[in-house]
Design a protein around this motif. Structure first.
Motif: not given
Length: 172
Positions: A129-132, A43-46, A138-144, A88-91
């Motif tokens: 800008x996207x990372x900001x 369940x890697x997506x948000x 409130x999205x913590x972690x490495x997400x794409x 991003x860490x999910x294969x």
């Protein structure tokens, strides 16, 4: 509407009424998105739901700039934008997010909403800008970014469906 009918009838909506999506319909669509299959059940997506016009307009401007058409309106006036991200860490991050987007669009069809998948989310959230924005949300972690699912009430009838070629092979 049953699942097969939603699959056969769904079309991309590119013209939305300004009326906001009913909360019950939205909850139903989002629940369907969370039931999408994911690699190893991780369940890697948000899903981030945007309904404030200023939030949608900012993201739309970013998307149009990446498209190379800064004056374009790639969100077609949709009153709700579901941003689908994946760890991003999910294969299987892209595949997982894509399945979520598919479920969102099919559920939208089933409850009488229009939907459309909009690309360029990966490029948006790779920018400072996207990372900001992710931090602000409130999205913590490495997400794409995987994609955006536009939701709303269609302002026009969808294009008629195109007949499908049988593009499969059955090997007995």
């Amino acid at each position: 509407m049953d699942a097969l009918q939603a699959i056969y009838e769904r079309r991309s909506c590119r013209c939305f009424l300004p009326q906001q999506v009913d909360e019950r319909q939205l909850t139903t669509v989002l629940a369907a998105g969370t039931y999408a299959p994911t690699g190893m059940g991780r369940q890697s997506p948000k899903i981030i739901v945007l309904q404030k016009r200023e939030d949608i307009d900012l993201l739309e401007r970013m998307n149009a700039a990446i498209m190379g058409q800064p004056d374009a309106h790639p969100f077609y006036g949709a009153p709700t934008v579901c941003v689908v991200l994946a760890d991003a860490g999910a294969h299987t991050a892209v595949e997982d997010g894509s399945l979520v987007l598919g479920n969102l669009m099919l559920a939208a069809e089933a409850v009488g909403l229009g939907s459309c998948w909009i690309h360029r989310a990966r490029e948006e959230f790779a920018t400072p800008e996207g990372q900001a924005l992710l931090q602000k949300w409130g999205v913590a972690g490495n997400y794409i970014g995987v994609g955006h699912c536009l939701l709303g009430y269609p302002a026009a009838a969808p294009n008629p469906r195109v007949s499908r070629k049988p593009d499969y092979i059955v090997r007995p």
